[in-house]
Scaffold this motif. Structure first.
Motif, mmCIF file in Angstrom:
data_model
loop_
_atom_site.group_PDB
_atom_site.id
_atom_site.type_symbol
_atom_site.label_atom_id
_atom_site.label_comp_id
_atom_site.label_asym_id
_atom_site.label_seq_id
_atom_site.Cartn_x
_atom_site.Cartn_y
_atom_site.Cartn_z
ATOM 1 N N LYS A 265 -21.558 18.764 -4.885
ATOM 2 C CA LYS A 265 -21.669 17.522 -4.480
ATOM 3 C C LYS A 265 -20.399 17.015 -4.382
ATOM 4 O O LYS A 265 -19.761 16.258 -4.242
ATOM 5 N N ALA A 266 -19.420 18.005 -4.935
ATOM 6 C CA ALA A 266 -17.655 18.023 -5.379
ATOM 7 C C ALA A 266 -17.635 18.654 -3.754
ATOM 8 O O ALA A 266 -17.840 18.832 -3.391
ATOM 9 N N SER A 267 -15.873 17.383 -3.318
ATOM 10 C CA SER A 267 -15.326 17.933 -1.844
ATOM 11 C C SER A 267 -14.745 19.021 -2.273
ATOM 12 O O SER A 267 -13.721 18.769 -0.434
ATOM 13 N N GLY A 285 -17.161 12.532 -0.079
ATOM 14 C CA GLY A 285 -17.361 12.981 -0.579
ATOM 15 C C GLY A 285 -17.053 11.114 -1.636
ATOM 16 O O GLY A 285 -17.822 10.048 -1.693
ATOM 17 N N GLU A 286 -15.760 11.573 -2.586
ATOM 18 C CA GLU A 286 -15.895 10.659 -3.460
ATOM 19 C C GLU A 286 -15.268 9.756 -2.919
ATOM 20 O O GLU A 286 -15.259 8.714 -3.330
ATOM 21 N N GLU A 287 -13.806 9.588 -1.544
ATOM 22 C CA GLU A 287 -13.791 8.348 -1.066
ATOM 23 C C GLU A 287 -15.128 7.589 -0.456
ATOM 24 O O GLU A 287 -15.003 6.414 -0.902
ATOM 25 N N VAL A 288 -15.979 8.149 -0.302
ATOM 26 C CA VAL A 288 -17.191 7.384 0.058
ATOM 27 C C VAL A 288 -17.269 6.700 -1.680
ATOM 28 O O VAL A 288 -18.133 5.579 -1.062
ATOM 29 N N ALA A 289 -18.205 7.073 -1.858
ATOM 30 C CA ALA A 289 -18.293 7.074 -3.519
ATOM 31 C C ALA A 289 -17.414 5.758 -4.007
ATOM 32 O O ALA A 289 -18.207 4.625 -4.607
ATOM 33 N N LEU A 290 -16.346 6.531 -3.917
ATOM 34 C CA LEU A 290 -15.884 4.730 -4.792
ATOM 35 C C LEU A 290 -15.803 3.525 -3.893
ATOM 36 O O LEU A 290 -15.027 2.624 -4.028
ATOM 37 N N THR A 294 -21.399 2.546 3.120
ATOM 38 C CA THR A 294 -23.132 2.330 3.601
ATOM 39 C C THR A 294 -23.039 3.720 5.258
ATOM 40 O O THR A 294 -21.834 4.137 5.797
ATOM 41 N N LEU A 295 -23.483 4.313 5.431
ATOM 42 C CA LEU A 295 -24.146 6.033 6.153
ATOM 43 C C LEU A 295 -23.848 4.747 7.638
ATOM 44 O O LEU A 295 -22.462 5.638 8.341
ATOM 45 N N MET A 296 -23.662 3.894 8.245
ATOM 46 C CA MET A 296 -23.383 3.353 9.136
ATOM 47 C C MET A 296 -21.906 3.143 9.010
ATOM 48 O O MET A 296 -21.268 3.180 10.422
ATOM 49 N N GLU A 297 -20.791 2.755 8.158
ATOM 50 C CA GLU A 297 -19.790 2.286 7.602
ATOM 51 C C GLU A 297 -18.863 3.989 8.213
ATOM 52 O O GLU A 297 -18.576 3.506 8.490
ATOM 53 N N VAL A 298 -19.680 4.892 6.938
ATOM 54 C CA VAL A 298 -18.777 6.601 7.871
ATOM 55 C C VAL A 298 -18.966 6.142 9.005
ATOM 56 O O VAL A 298 -17.657 7.434 9.744
ATOM 57 N N ILE A 299 -20.301 6.576 10.128
ATOM 58 C CA ILE A 299 -20.174 6.516 11.308
ATOM 59 C C ILE A 299 -19.597 5.536 11.830
ATOM 60 O O ILE A 299 -18.463 6.454 12.980
ATOM 61 N N LEU A 319 -14.163 18.018 13.049
ATOM 62 C CA LEU A 319 -14.465 16.869 11.464
ATOM 63 C C LEU A 319 -15.307 17.496 10.792
ATOM 64 O O LEU A 319 -16.174 18.980 10.884
ATOM 65 N N LEU A 320 -14.489 17.702 9.100
ATOM 66 C CA LEU A 320 -14.895 18.283 8.427
ATOM 67 C C LEU A 320 -15.383 17.564 7.000
ATOM 68 O O LEU A 320 -14.748 16.673 6.752
ATOM 69 N N ILE A 321 -16.891 17.956 6.824
ATOM 70 C CA ILE A 321 -17.651 17.192 5.408
ATOM 71 C C ILE A 321 -17.772 18.338 4.177
ATOM 72 O O ILE A 321 -18.253 19.216 4.931
ATOM 73 N N PRO A 322 -18.475 17.695 3.848
ATOM 74 C CA PRO A 322 -18.571 18.845 2.155
ATOM 75 C C PRO A 322 -20.298 18.606 2.767
ATOM 76 O O PRO A 322 -20.999 17.617 3.036
ATOM 77 N N GLU A 323 -21.478 19.752 1.878
ATOM 78 C CA GLU A 323 -22.712 19.513 2.068
ATOM 79 C C GLU A 323 -23.262 18.066 0.741
ATOM 80 O O GLU A 323 -24.226 17.667 1.078
ATOM 81 N N GLY A 324 -21.806 17.992 -0.216
ATOM 82 C CA GLY A 324 -22.764 16.725 -0.566
ATOM 83 C C GLY A 324 -22.084 15.969 -0.580
ATOM 84 O O GLY A 324 -22.526 14.798 -1.262
ATOM 85 N N LEU A 325 -21.623 15.379 0.671
ATOM 86 C CA LEU A 325 -21.714 13.923 1.269
ATOM 87 C C LEU A 325 -22.685 13.484 1.234
ATOM 88 O O LEU A 325 -22.798 12.067 1.066
ATOM 89 N N ILE A 326 -23.722 13.785 1.375
ATOM 90 C CA ILE A 326 -25.447 12.613 2.017
ATOM 91 C C ILE A 326 -25.556 11.705 0.583
ATOM 92 O O ILE A 326 -26.007 10.929 0.821
ATOM 93 N N GLU A 327 -24.921 12.660 -0.705
ATOM 94 C CA GLU A 327 -25.549 11.890 -1.780
ATOM 95 C C GLU A 327 -24.469 11.410 -2.246
ATOM 96 O O GLU A 327 -24.568 10.587 -3.382
ATOM 97 N N SER A 328 -23.237 11.394 -1.682
ATOM 98 C CA SER A 328 -21.812 10.213 -1.424
ATOM 99 C C SER A 328 -22.664 8.294 -1.048
ATOM 100 O O SER A 328 -21.824 7.809 -1.633
ATOM 101 N N ILE A 329 -22.927 8.574 0.232
ATOM 102 C CA ILE A 329 -23.431 7.883 -0.050
ATOM 103 C C ILE A 329 -24.246 6.910 0.041
ATOM 104 O O ILE A 329 -25.331 7.096 -0.279
ATOM 105 N N PRO A 330 -24.279 5.628 -0.917
ATOM 106 C CA PRO A 330 -25.226 4.543 -1.618
ATOM 107 C C PRO A 330 -26.454 5.191 -1.300
ATOM 108 O O PRO A 330 -27.489 4.994 -2.551
ATOM 109 N N GLU A 331 -26.713 4.353 -0.158
ATOM 110 C CA GLU A 331 -28.398 4.426 -0.118
ATOM 111 C C GLU A 331 -29.235 5.909 -0.110
ATOM 112 O O GLU A 331 -30.713 6.004 -0.269
#
Length: 617
Positions: A265-267, A285-290, A294-299, A319-331
């Motif tokens: 869950k952490a990056s 993920g921490e930036e996205v959560a803070l 939304t998913l489309m804003e990340v896109i 592009l690097l992403i953490p595996e917990g990114l998906i849980e950081s997106i509110p919806e």
């Protein structure tokens, strides 16, 4: 269960054999058979607003003091040291360096008293519950020193949580007449260790429980734990892979590589790898959560980067992403929570989609079929989603491609067709031969664990401070597990109240820290300049062999040292402000102390307490 656990294995030459000869460095304070134990002040919790909840849940082990281990005086008498019986278990997932914890524990145990016995539980916590043991000897350890994996003992479920499990563990401790039980693992395992320690005390079981911070995720970080065993190795291995991909991308000049890295869950892993390899983009993920993106804003954020590079004639990137990114997106987090509730209610997978709320069902059906299948997979042992099995990188690549096609049709993008290649760098690194740093760190923690047991302490974690310095400058200590605990909140601000059970929670990236500040300074250059860095493979000899994680070396983390500075300042105040001092000195002291207490009161108020950046299960 593998019947070969603990069997001597033939090292197939080359690096394995050379690494077996490496002798880990060791802080002077824990080199001998005895240490001097120094007790500090009683501890509170990492979140002061949770202190009452934690103290009520752990009445026997809450508020224990910090403990430091220092070298005894040269003329100290050699005290009688009775033999000890200690057990050790791999509770968390495999992480490079785990075997060295057992090696350090064994060496310290035999130095303490040659008649002491170390039992390893075969098959992880399942072996602990079933009392399936292997006596750890020099012969057994020979082929596992400085080696990767957990194959000396193996592992199974990563929990000691239910009443049945705790009672089984307690029965084993009593049957073996254990003086100590060392639990090797991450956040969840050490939370369970705290609960087991409390239960054993309340049931008059003499076994002392010690936790050791071993997890590749690097998310067991707090004021006492600067990093975890295995994090350095995993980041170095993954950084080499990422840098290889970067060079491949710039060579072909036509692909965007979407790389997902482990870390749950952490990056932390993705963050460290970005600092080491300099990819074009990193989504934390921490930036996205803070920012509640939304998913489309990340896109759109990714597409804007692709478009900016296209304007420079560049049609490749990493592009690097953490595996917990998906849980950081509110919806996505809310959708996963609904699915988890259905799992907990034993709803069959084939019926789950019909029982989702209307908005969740709409989001679910918007997602590609492969993501739908992965979201419905059964939960992990801690009742969380199987993040390693959710192909978030493919989801992002799919949606970015769709958005770039849309922008092309609308005339907003005039570059070449977007093409992507996806990777998940996960299990490739966690069985790696550990770095020198992880070998040294793990071995030291193993020795500290024995000294914790010998001192009669329970509910503690073995810790080392000053890790960014040479080994001879490391500070060896023990910190109460309850001091690392907090209680989850589901709201921020005035309405936030602690709910649930106390636990040690994953620590997110500090978005106010120096390492993050460095990343932000270089983000524009990373995006546009192809400023790729090639760290190469792990170095075990020569220049670079003692390199440590960048995030560790940048941040100032000597918490124990700061405690000593504070104690020194308070001691000086006591010395200068005694009965008989001048009224001016007394007034100045009172004025200064009132200011300090006012500031600390404000900082400790519930409305200002530091809260998690996002919800952890």
């Amino acid at each position: 269960m593998n019947a070969d656990f603990g069997a001597p294995k033939e090292l197939a030459g080359g690096l394995q054999q050379r690494r077996a000869l490496y002798q880990p460095g060791l802080p002077p304070s824990v080199q001998g058979a005895t240490v001097k134990v120094e007790y500090g002040d009683a501890t509170t919790t990492i979140d002061p607003t949770c202190a009452n909840v934690v103290s009520q849940a752990f009445p026997s082990t809450y508020g224990q003091p910090l403990v430091s281990f220092v070298a005894p005086p040269a003329d100290a008498a050699d005290a009688d040291r009775p033999p000890l019986r200690v057990g050790v278990v791999f509770s968390g997932r495999q992480s490079p360096g785990g075997h060295n914890v057992i090696w350090g524990l064994h060496d310290a145990l035999k130095t303490h008293n040659p008649q002491s016995v170390l039992y390893g539980f075969v098959g992880g916590t399942s072996g602990l519950f079933a009392n399936k043991t292997l006596e750890i000897t020099d012969d057994v350890l020979t082929s596992y020193k400085n080696q990767g994996g957990f194959d000396l003992l193996g592992r199974s479920i990563d929990q000691i949580r239910s009443t049945k499990q705790v009672n089984a563990a307690m029965a084993t401790c009593r049957n073996l007449n254990l003086d100590g039980l060392v639990i090797i693992g991450g956040v969840t395992s050490n939370s369970d260790a705290a609960q087991l320690a409390e239960t054993l005390v309340q049931n008059n079981c003499k076994t002392k429980v010690v936790g050791v911070p071993v997890t590749l995720n690097g998310d067991l970080k707090n004021q006492f734990v600067e990093t975890t065993v295995g994090f350095d190795t995993v980041c170095k291995v993954n950084s080499q892979l990422v840098s290889n991909v970067c060079l491949d991308a710039i060579s072909a000049g036509k692909y965007y590589y979407f790389v997902r890295l482990m870390g749950r869950k952490a990056s932390h892993v993705a963050f460290e790898c970005a600092l080491q390899s300099h990819p074009n983009m990193l989504i934390l993920g921490e930036e996205v959560a803070l920012s509640k993106l939304t998913l489309m804003e990340v896109i759109n954020k990714i597409c804007d980067g692709v478009q900016a590079r296209a304007e420079l004639g560049k049609y490749h990137g990493v592009l690097l992403i953490p595996e917990g990114l998906i849980e950081s997106i509110p919806e996505m987090y809310a959708l996963i929570q609904e699915i988890n509730i259905l799992h907990n209610n034993n709803v069959p997978v084939v019926e789950m989609t019909s029982q989702l709320s209307p908005w969740a069902a709409a989001l679910f059906h918007f997602l590609p079929p492969f993501i739908r299948r992965e979201l419905l997979l059964h939960q992990e042992s801690d009742n969380s989603a199987q993040l390693s099995q959710i192909d978030t990188e493919q989801l992002l690549a799919h949606l970015v491609e769709a958005e770039m096609i849309k922008r092309t049709k609308e005339g907003r993008y005039k570059g070449r067709k977007f093409s992507s290649v996806c990777h998940f760098f996960g299990y490739q690194a966690r069985g790696s031969i550990p770095s020198n740093f992880d070998c040294d760190y793990a071995y030291a923690l193993g020795r500290i664990s024995l000294h914790i047991v010998a001192a009669g302490l329970t509910g503690y974690m073995a810790t080392v401070a000053n890790l960014k310095d040479p080994v001879d400058k490391w500070r060896c200590a023990a910190a109460p597990l309850t001091a690392m605990m907090s209680v989850k909140r589901h709201l921020r601000g005035p309405g936030a109240i602690p709910i649930g059970k106390p636990a040690i929670h994953p620590s997110p990236i500090d978005l106010k820290g120096k390492a993050y500040e460095l990343l932000r300074e270089k983000a524009s250059s990373f995006l546009l300049d192809d400023f790729y860095r090639t760290p190469g493979g792990i170095q075990y000899e020569g220049p670079g062999c003692d390199a440590k994680p960048i995030t560790l070396t940048i941040e100032k983390q000597d918490y124990m040292g700061d405690i000593e500075i504070l104690k020194d300042c308070l001691s000086k105040v006591r010395t200068m402000v005694k009965p008989g001092c001048s009224r001016e000195v007394l007034k100045a002291a009172i004025s200064s102390m009132l200011s300090v207490t006012d500031v600390l009161t404000v900082m400790s108020h519930p409305l200002n307490a530091e809260l998690p950046l996002y919800h952890f299960n």
